[in-house]
Design a protein around this motif. Sequence first.
Motif, PDB file in Angstrom:
ATOM      1  N   TYR A  29      40.208 -34.109 -18.065  1.00 58.82           N
ATOM      2  CA  TYR A  29      39.369 -34.732 -17.047  1.00 58.82           C
ATOM      3  C   TYR A  29      38.002 -34.067 -16.934  1.00 58.82           C
ATOM      4  CZ  TYR A  29      43.673 -37.129 -16.060  1.00 58.82           C
ATOM      5  OH  TYR A  29      44.814 -37.883 -16.201  1.00 58.82           O
ATOM      6  N   THR A  30      37.926 -32.759 -17.038  1.00 59.67           N
ATOM      7  CA  THR A  30      36.620 -32.101 -17.004  1.00 59.67           C
ATOM      8  C   THR A  30      35.856 -32.372 -18.296  1.00 59.67           C
ATOM      9  OG1 THR A  30      37.638 -29.998 -17.658  1.00 59.67           O
ATOM     10  CG2 THR A  30      37.236 -30.337 -15.308  1.00 59.67           C
ATOM     11  N   GLY A  33      34.154 -35.502 -17.995  1.00 55.91           N
ATOM     12  CA  GLY A  33      32.985 -35.458 -17.124  1.00 55.91           C
ATOM     13  C   GLY A  33      33.305 -35.338 -15.649  1.00 55.91           C
ATOM     14  N   ALA A  34      34.564 -35.169 -15.307  1.00 55.60           N
ATOM     15  CA  ALA A  34      34.935 -35.039 -13.900  1.00 55.60           C
ATOM     16  C   ALA A  34      34.572 -33.660 -13.369  1.00 55.60           C
ATOM     17  CB  ALA A  34      36.437 -35.275 -13.722  1.00 55.60           C
ATOM     18  N   ILE A  54      34.230 -38.343 -10.512  1.00 53.78           N
ATOM     19  CA  ILE A  54      33.379 -38.796 -11.612  1.00 53.78           C
ATOM     20  C   ILE A  54      32.262 -39.611 -10.989  1.00 53.78           C
ATOM     21  CG2 ILE A  54      33.210 -40.202 -13.699  1.00 53.78           C
ATOM     22  CD1 ILE A  54      36.180 -39.603 -14.199  1.00 53.78           C
ATOM     23  N   ASP A  55      31.055 -39.086 -11.011  1.00 56.86           N
ATOM     24  CA  ASP A  55      29.876 -39.779 -10.494  1.00 56.86           C
ATOM     25  C   ASP A  55      30.109 -40.384  -9.109  1.00 56.86           C
ATOM     26  OD1 ASP A  55      28.477 -39.126 -12.809  1.00 56.86           O
ATOM     27  OD2 ASP A  55      29.070 -40.972 -13.816  1.00 56.86           O
ATOM     28  N   VAL A  93      30.238 -43.782 -21.284  1.00 54.38           N
ATOM     29  CA  VAL A  93      31.399 -43.239 -20.571  1.00 54.38           C
ATOM     30  C   VAL A  93      32.674 -43.444 -21.390  1.00 54.38           C
ATOM     31  CG1 VAL A  93      32.795 -43.403 -18.460  1.00 54.38           C
ATOM     32  CG2 VAL A  93      30.287 -43.479 -18.331  1.00 54.38           C
TER      33      VAL A  93
END
Length: 138
Positions: A29-30, A33-34, A54-55, A93
């Motif tokens: 998840y990181t 991009g989380a 996420i965003d 994404v």
Amino acid sequence: MTAIETKNSKPYFAPELHIPNGTLNIDFYTKFGAIEHFVLRNDDGSIHVAELEIDGAIFHLHETVRWLEALEPIGAKGVTTIIGLFVSDVQEVFDRGLSAGGIEISPVTDHEYGYRQAMFKDPFGHYWQIQKKISIPA
């Protein structure tokens, strides 16, 4: 005040994705991009619950619990939910998800119903539909 309280006061969904008991690593998840807000671990170091974003889209990972009859996709041997994530750049994404270790289910496609969508499966079996409205059908 928490990060959530300062962003807005409108209702929003925060899905809870169930993961197998004993899970030690949620690096996917990181890498996707989380941002990790917090992780609460059990005595053995496994993850009990984690909050990620996420965003601006908040979601939780939670170990399965019997009293809730919660199922995670691998143990359930199927799809338990599809997470729809609306973003401005579907291809970027989606590519990020694949680079982090996701498995492509469907490529980026513009659909006649006015959405650009792609789908991948994460290492825990959760399906992510990355999407954007591109037009309103007539």
